[in-house]
Design a protein around this motif. Structure first.
Motif, short mmCIF file in Angstrom:
data_model
loop_
_atom_site.label_atom_id
_atom_site.label_comp_id
_atom_site.label_asym_id
_atom_site.label_seq_id
_atom_site.Cartn_x
_atom_site.Cartn_y
_atom_site.Cartn_z
N ARG A 13 -25.06 14.86 -7.29
CA ARG A 13 -24.82 13.84 -8.33
C ARG A 13 -23.39 13.69 -8.65
NH1 ARG A 13 -30.16 15.75 -10.24
NH2 ARG A 13 -31.60 14.02 -9.75
N TYR A 69 -23.37 2.15 -13.32
CA TYR A 69 -24.00 3.48 -13.48
C TYR A 69 -25.62 2.79 -13.82
CZ TYR A 69 -25.75 8.10 -13.79
OH TYR A 69 -26.46 9.19 -13.53
N ASN A 73 -28.72 3.66 -11.56
CA ASN A 73 -29.62 4.33 -11.83
C ASN A 73 -31.12 3.86 -12.08
OD1 ASN A 73 -30.76 6.91 -13.23
ND2 ASN A 73 -30.80 5.82 -15.10
N SER A 121 -36.24 7.91 -12.06
CA SER A 121 -34.92 7.13 -11.93
C SER A 121 -34.09 8.29 -11.10
CB SER A 121 -34.39 6.86 -13.08
OG SER A 121 -34.17 7.95 -14.17
N TRP A 122 -32.81 7.78 -11.02
CA TRP A 122 -31.77 8.50 -10.04
C TRP A 122 -31.78 10.08 -10.83
CZ3 TRP A 122 -29.43 10.24 -6.37
CH2 TRP A 122 -28.35 10.86 -6.30
N ASP A 123 -31.72 10.04 -12.01
CA ASP A 123 -31.47 11.39 -12.67
C ASP A 123 -32.66 11.87 -13.70
OD1 ASP A 123 -31.35 9.50 -14.86
OD2 ASP A 123 -28.99 9.73 -15.24
#
Length: 208
Positions: A13, A69, A73, A121-123
């Protein structure tokens, strides 16, 4: 609530963050250059053009990074080519679940059904299971990209029985799910403790 999840075998990441930072810096520099060029062009035609400080702040690398971002995301990481590069599958959606609680000798003790909802989501990630008698939510999770076994989701959850289920107690447990290459089905195992000592198997099918 959605929580962070570990990513094992996928792109780091922090490395993704560096790439987004480089893109943000390049876009910011290009935007500032264009704006200043337009101001100079306006002055050649006798137009007294000025640039508000607030405009330049919106074009700063930090602001551009935040916008990029947010977009990455929420949306970009889900695109198939990007997800393949990152080695992160999009598992979000509703899944029909068939569970089987086992006895210590491996025989079936009880069969049950439920619905699993995965928010991703991405994170961040959340796994929510709802059955006729209880509901559970993930506390933490890890997503593994294995070149042999494919994508594996490991998560730790907390279960809360519905009101009136006198035979059930709040408990915690862990589950492991291996997803098919087309990500339309999954199979796995679970075990409970800290209030309910049971274990068994899970079969998931993506709801249409």
């Amino acid at each position: 609530m959605e929580h962070e999840y570990a990513l094992i075998g996928g792109m780091n990441r922090s490395q993704v963050g560096r790439y987004i930072s480089l893109v943000a810096a390049a876009i910011s520099a290009a935007c500032v250059f264009v704006v200043l060029s337009l101001v100079d062009l306006a002055k050649t035609f006798g137009v007294n053009a000025t640039i508000p400080p607030s405009l330049l702040s919106l074009l700063g690398a930090g602001a551009v990074f935040s916008a990029l971002y947010w977009f990455f995301n929420r949306f970009a990481w889900r695109w198939a080519p990007v997800g393949k590069l990152l080695r992160v599958p999009d598992l979000s959606g509703c899944w029909e679940c068939e569970g089987e609680t086992l006895n210590p000798d491996g025989s079936t003790k009880q069969r049950w059904t439920g619905q699993i909802t995965i928010l991703q989501s991405w994170d961040k990630l959340r796994v929510h299971l709802r059955t006729t008698s209880s509901g559970s939510d993930s506390i933490n999770a890890a997503l593994i990209s294995d070149p042999v076994q494919g994508y594996i989701l490991l998560y730790h959850y907390k279960n809360q029985p519905r009101i009136g289920e006198a035979d059930l107690r709040p408990h915690r447990g862990c589950a492991e799910l291996a997803f098919a290459p087309d990500r339309l089905s999954a199979s796995g195992e679970y075990f409970n403790g800290y209030g309910r000592d049971t274990f068994g198997r899970l079969q998931l099918k993506k709801a249409q």
